[in-house]
Design a protein around this motif. Structure first.
Motif, PDB file in Angstrom:
ATOM      1  N   ARG A 303       0.563  -1.167  -0.261  1.00  0.00           N
ATOM      2  CA  ARG A 303       0.220  -0.008   0.292  1.00  0.00           C
ATOM      3  C   ARG A 303       0.556   0.738   0.173  1.00  0.00           C
ATOM      4  O   ARG A 303       0.621   2.504  -0.909  1.00  0.00           O
ATOM      5  N   ALA A 304       2.395   0.761   0.707  1.00  0.00           N
ATOM      6  CA  ALA A 304       3.023   1.982   0.409  1.00  0.00           C
ATOM      7  C   ALA A 304       4.030   3.058  -0.773  1.00  0.00           C
ATOM      8  O   ALA A 304       3.502   3.789  -0.893  1.00  0.00           O
ATOM      9  N   VAL A 305       3.416   1.978  -1.477  1.00  0.00           N
ATOM     10  CA  VAL A 305       3.979   2.363  -3.069  1.00  0.00           C
ATOM     11  C   VAL A 305       3.057   1.902  -4.035  1.00  0.00           C
ATOM     12  O   VAL A 305       3.155   2.219  -4.721  1.00  0.00           O
ATOM     13  N   GLY A 392       7.693  15.605  -8.804  1.00  0.00           N
ATOM     14  CA  GLY A 392       8.185  13.850  -8.771  1.00  0.00           C
ATOM     15  C   GLY A 392       6.033  13.362  -8.905  1.00  0.00           C
ATOM     16  O   GLY A 392       6.344  12.251  -8.795  1.00  0.00           O
ATOM     17  N   LEU A 393       5.813  14.100  -8.891  1.00  0.00           N
ATOM     18  CA  LEU A 393       3.850  13.476  -8.107  1.00  0.00           C
ATOM     19  C   LEU A 393       3.427  13.056  -9.636  1.00  0.00           C
ATOM     20  O   LEU A 393       1.880  12.592  -9.229  1.00  0.00           O
ATOM     21  N   LEU A 394       4.168  13.390 -10.700  1.00  0.00           N
ATOM     22  CA  LEU A 394       3.264  12.772 -11.549  1.00  0.00           C
ATOM     23  C   LEU A 394       4.423  11.599 -12.819  1.00  0.00           C
ATOM     24  O   LEU A 394       3.973  11.809 -13.903  1.00  0.00           O
ATOM     25  N   GLU A 395       5.047  11.192 -11.884  1.00  0.00           N
ATOM     26  CA  GLU A 395       5.716   9.855 -12.755  1.00  0.00           C
ATOM     27  C   GLU A 395       6.144   8.953 -11.373  1.00  0.00           C
ATOM     28  O   GLU A 395       5.940   8.736 -10.443  1.00  0.00           O
ATOM     29  N   ARG A 396       5.688   7.349 -11.581  1.00  0.00           N
ATOM     30  CA  ARG A 396       6.427   6.137 -11.239  1.00  0.00           C
ATOM     31  C   ARG A 396       7.833   7.039  -9.685  1.00  0.00           C
ATOM     32  O   ARG A 396       8.243   6.879  -9.960  1.00  0.00           O
ATOM     33  N   SER A 397       7.284   5.871  -8.931  1.00  0.00           N
ATOM     34  CA  SER A 397       8.749   6.150  -8.289  1.00  0.00           C
ATOM     35  C   SER A 397       9.936   6.018  -7.669  1.00  0.00           C
ATOM     36  O   SER A 397       9.226   4.490  -8.120  1.00  0.00           O
ATOM     37  N   PRO A 398      10.407   6.129  -7.848  1.00  0.00           N
ATOM     38  CA  PRO A 398      12.090   5.510  -8.129  1.00  0.00           C
ATOM     39  C   PRO A 398      12.643   4.693  -7.592  1.00  0.00           C
ATOM     40  O   PRO A 398      13.627   4.126  -7.185  1.00  0.00           O
ATOM     41  N   LEU A 399      11.465   3.962  -6.060  1.00  0.00           N
ATOM     42  CA  LEU A 399      11.730   3.500  -5.337  1.00  0.00           C
ATOM     43  C   LEU A 399      12.765   2.055  -5.317  1.00  0.00           C
ATOM     44  O   LEU A 399      12.562   1.292  -6.758  1.00  0.00           O
ATOM     45  N   SER A 430      -4.814  10.790  -8.180  1.00  0.00           N
ATOM     46  CA  SER A 430      -4.520   9.838  -7.448  1.00  0.00           C
ATOM     47  C   SER A 430      -2.700   9.450  -7.267  1.00  0.00           C
ATOM     48  O   SER A 430      -2.329   9.381  -8.618  1.00  0.00           O
ATOM     49  N   VAL A 431      -1.963   9.465  -5.910  1.00  0.00           N
ATOM     50  CA  VAL A 431      -0.632   8.823  -5.399  1.00  0.00           C
ATOM     51  C   VAL A 431      -0.557   7.964  -4.931  1.00  0.00           C
ATOM     52  O   VAL A 431      -1.657   8.027  -4.047  1.00  0.00           O
ATOM     53  N   SER A 432       1.073   7.664  -4.437  1.00  0.00           N
ATOM     54  CA  SER A 432       0.864   6.711  -3.487  1.00  0.00           C
ATOM     55  C   SER A 432       1.433   7.404  -2.375  1.00  0.00           C
ATOM     56  O   SER A 432       2.214   8.688  -2.514  1.00  0.00           O
ATOM     57  N   PRO A 433       1.657   7.369  -0.869  1.00  0.00           N
ATOM     58  CA  PRO A 433       2.583   7.718   0.236  1.00  0.00           C
ATOM     59  C   PRO A 433       3.121   7.919  -0.221  1.00  0.00           C
ATOM     60  O   PRO A 433       3.876   9.122   0.659  1.00  0.00           O
ATOM     61  N   MET A 434       4.249   7.048  -0.571  1.00  0.00           N
ATOM     62  CA  MET A 434       5.993   7.704  -0.978  1.00  0.00           C
ATOM     63  C   MET A 434       6.232   7.940  -2.022  1.00  0.00           C
ATOM     64  O   MET A 434       6.933   9.698  -1.428  1.00  0.00           O
ATOM     65  N   HIS A 435       4.845   9.246  -2.932  1.00  0.00           N
ATOM     66  CA  HIS A 435       5.168  10.315  -3.638  1.00  0.00           C
ATOM     67  C   HIS A 435       5.295  11.076  -2.595  1.00  0.00           C
ATOM     68  O   HIS A 435       5.523  11.851  -2.694  1.00  0.00           O
TER      69      HIS A 435
END
Length: 593
Positions: A303-305, A392-399, A430-435
């Motif tokens: 859920r975090a990512v 960085g809120l419009l691209e997938r997380s680089p984690l 819609s974004v993830s908590p990581m974003h």
């Protein structure tokens, strides 16, 4: 090929001289030509079928011969010691930021059978079924009494299970040495670890490969012989991770939530100190992937990512910060909050009636949708999209976990004016908590973009500047007032000056629309607000608590108390000592006697 003309001149002249019809000559020649073409096509088709038949015959002959050879041969076990050692010793450990083991290798054994060497296959099948409850006695009986010469029983067993099998005493049961991946902390940091399984394997050795999480994304490094077994060091702090999981689990149960997520990030390096997703699983016994239903119901879902949600009013600070950066407003600028705000057939309302006007600071403190939407109208769609993209809120997380590939934000296909207005207060994007953690880290560190990482870093990792230090400081002051004066009053932790913003968004239905009684509640916080070191995001899925005779679902009543308890528990573990919050100096005029 020489074709006969359909109307040869000599025969036509002769037929005319005899008074015959010349067309009959053409029809006869056409018929003969068609017969010749048909015969040629038939000959070619027969030739192709013959070649195809020979190919199939040879292929089936080779397969049949190979099957016959395998059926009449003994299974060959890999005896090359060097090869086995290369497979067993090739995966490195994973450790936390202090060198504590998160994943390592464990010497164990596999169990296989040679049915032709068994003395009492029926008794063996029964006793194995008693030792391994997941095995079926009927299936083992069928395998042991059939024509098979080699049967895998279990590909990894514990020392206790090995001894129990050894006590059966049948020569047809054999053990093979191998190593398996062991996660000594069980469920702790399960979604970061992901899990591992066996790749290429034999009875004497097995190749361990990552199947999810950091195990998969860093599989090449962990198996690289050139690294000589160097451990992979993560940014996680094992102690902080354990405390975060314990607090979040308690909060999820207390708030009757379906699921929960939390991200704790260093605002200067982007290091993720802890990442929690509930429900979780034990990577030592990784469950199967859901093949039907909602993927988010699986404990494997991060859920975090992977969880991309409309995070509600947590986005309002981004809108205000951009407007201040553009010089459109300052903290005391009056904003029209008369409602409802109409745009076409849409109406934007506030949770409460805040009057006709609020200052920019009060728009954040009171969490006014109308005030934020009016500020967004000043900014405009193009500039808003550019600013959110810079964060960085419009691209997938680089984690660096494989699940981050599924974290692409859900943005409107057409970024219209009404989209600009709703996105300003966290709806429609819609974004993830990581974003969200990365976005708040930019405000916390003075205005530079941060790239989240699960790997340990040395020193600050600042990116491009997205806002000035003055704007970032003003934004932090507003977030602090949200806790001291506004919707996050339960988030105040003595000695740690928490600043943050609540966000409550109606949960979308799978087939469109929104639930009226289900929400995603989020609290995005930073501490200490006057000199932030860490950002903490807490998100609860479908929380509901009963307080003072009423059902409460908003973040101020659900996510905020959980985040406050988490900060209270982890801040000392992070080495932060409670401090007296520095106050603003009052205006003093010096005079002489």
């Amino acid at each position: 090929m020489i074709r006969t003309p359909l109307r040869p001149l000599a025969r036509i002249l002769e037929a005319r001289a005899k008074g015959e019809n010349p067309d009959a000559i053409e029809r006869e020649n056409t018929r003969q030509r068609h017969e010749e073409m048909h015969e040629g096509s038939r000959a070619r088709a027969e030739g192709r079928l013959l070649v195809l038949g020979v190919v199939f015959f040879c292929a089936y002959g080779v397969i049949g011969t190979r099957m016959g050879m395998m059926a009449n041969s003994e299974p060959v076990e890999p005896r090359a010691a060097a090869s086995a050692a290369q497979i067993i010793a090739q995966r490195a450990d994973i450790v936390d930021r202090h060198g504590r083991v998160l994943a390592t290798n464990f010497e164990t054994h596999s169990l296989y059978a040679h049915p032709q060497n068994m003395i009492e296959p029926k008794r063996v099948a029964g006793e194995l079924a008693a030792i391994f409850p997941d095995l079926k006695r009927e299936r083992l009986m069928k395998d042991f009494t059939g024509k098979r010469k080699f049967v895998w029983v279990k590909k990894k067993i514990s020392p206790e299970q090995k001894q129990a099998v050894h006590d059966i005493g049948d020569p047809g049961l054999l053990f093979g040495p191998r190593e398996m991946r062991l996660y000594p902390n069980g469920k702790l940091a399960a979604h970061v670890m992901g899990g591992a399984s066996f790749g290429k394997e034999g009875v004497d050795a097995a190749e361990v490969i990552g199947v999810a999480g950091v195990e998969k994304i860093k599989d090449g490094f962990l198996r690289d012989p050139a690294e000589a077994g160097k451990p992979l060091q993560l940014s996680l702090d094992l102690t902080v991770q354990a405390a975060s999981e314990r607090v979040l689990y308690g909060g999820m149960k207390l708030m009757n939530a379906k699921g929960a997520a939390a991200v704790l990030m260093d605002v200067h390096t982007g290091e993720v100190i802890s990442m929690v997703s509930l429900p979780d699983f034990d990577p030592n016994d990784r469950p199967q992937v859901l093949t039907e239903g909602d993927a988010s119901d699986s404990p494997l879902f991060n859920r975090a990512v992977q969880g991309v949600y409309e995070l509600g009013s947590t986005f309002k600070i981004f809108t205000v910060a951009q407007a201040m950066e553009l010089g459109l407003v300052n903290p005391s600028t009056p904003i029209n909050t008369r409602g409802p705000l109409k745009w076409g057939k849409h109406k934007i309302r506030d949770f409460r009636n805040y009057g006709n006007e609020l200052s920019t600071t009060k728009v954040i403190v009171k969490s006014s949708n109308i005030g934020t939407a009016r500020i967004a109208q000043m900014i405009g769609a193009k500039r808003q999209k550019e600013f959110l993209g810079a964060l960085g809120l419009l691209e997938r997380s680089p984690l660096e976990i494989v699940e981050a590939k599924g974290s692409t934000p859900l943005a409107p296909p057409k970024w219209s004016e009404i989209s600009t207005m709703t996105i300003s207060y966290g709806h429609g994007l819609s974004v993830s908590p990581m974003h969200l953690a990365a976005g708040y880290a930019a405000i916390a560190n003075g205005g530079t973009r941060i790239v989240p990482t699960i790997l340990k870093r040395d020193g600050p990792q600042y990116g491009e500047r997205v806002m000035s230090e003055q704007v970032a400081a003003a934004s932090r002051d507003m977030l602090r007032k949200v806790v001291t004066e506004g919707t996050a009053s339960f988030g105040d932790v003595p000695g740690y000056a928490v600043g943050g913003k609540t966000g409550t968004a109606d949960k979308p239905k799978p087939r469109g629309g929104y639930y009226k009684d289900k929400v995603i509640a989020t609290f995005a916080s930073m501490f200490p607000a006057h000199d932030p070191k860490y950002v903490l995001i807490v998100t609860l899925d479908e929380p509901e608590t009963h307080v003072m005779g009423e059902t409460r679902r908003t973040a101020g009543w659900t996510a905020v108390p959980v985040a406050a308890e988490m900060i209270n528990r982890v801040a000392p573990l992070l080495g932060l000592r409670p401090q007296v919050e520095p106050g603003q100096l009052a205006g003093i005029t010096l005079t002489s006697n």
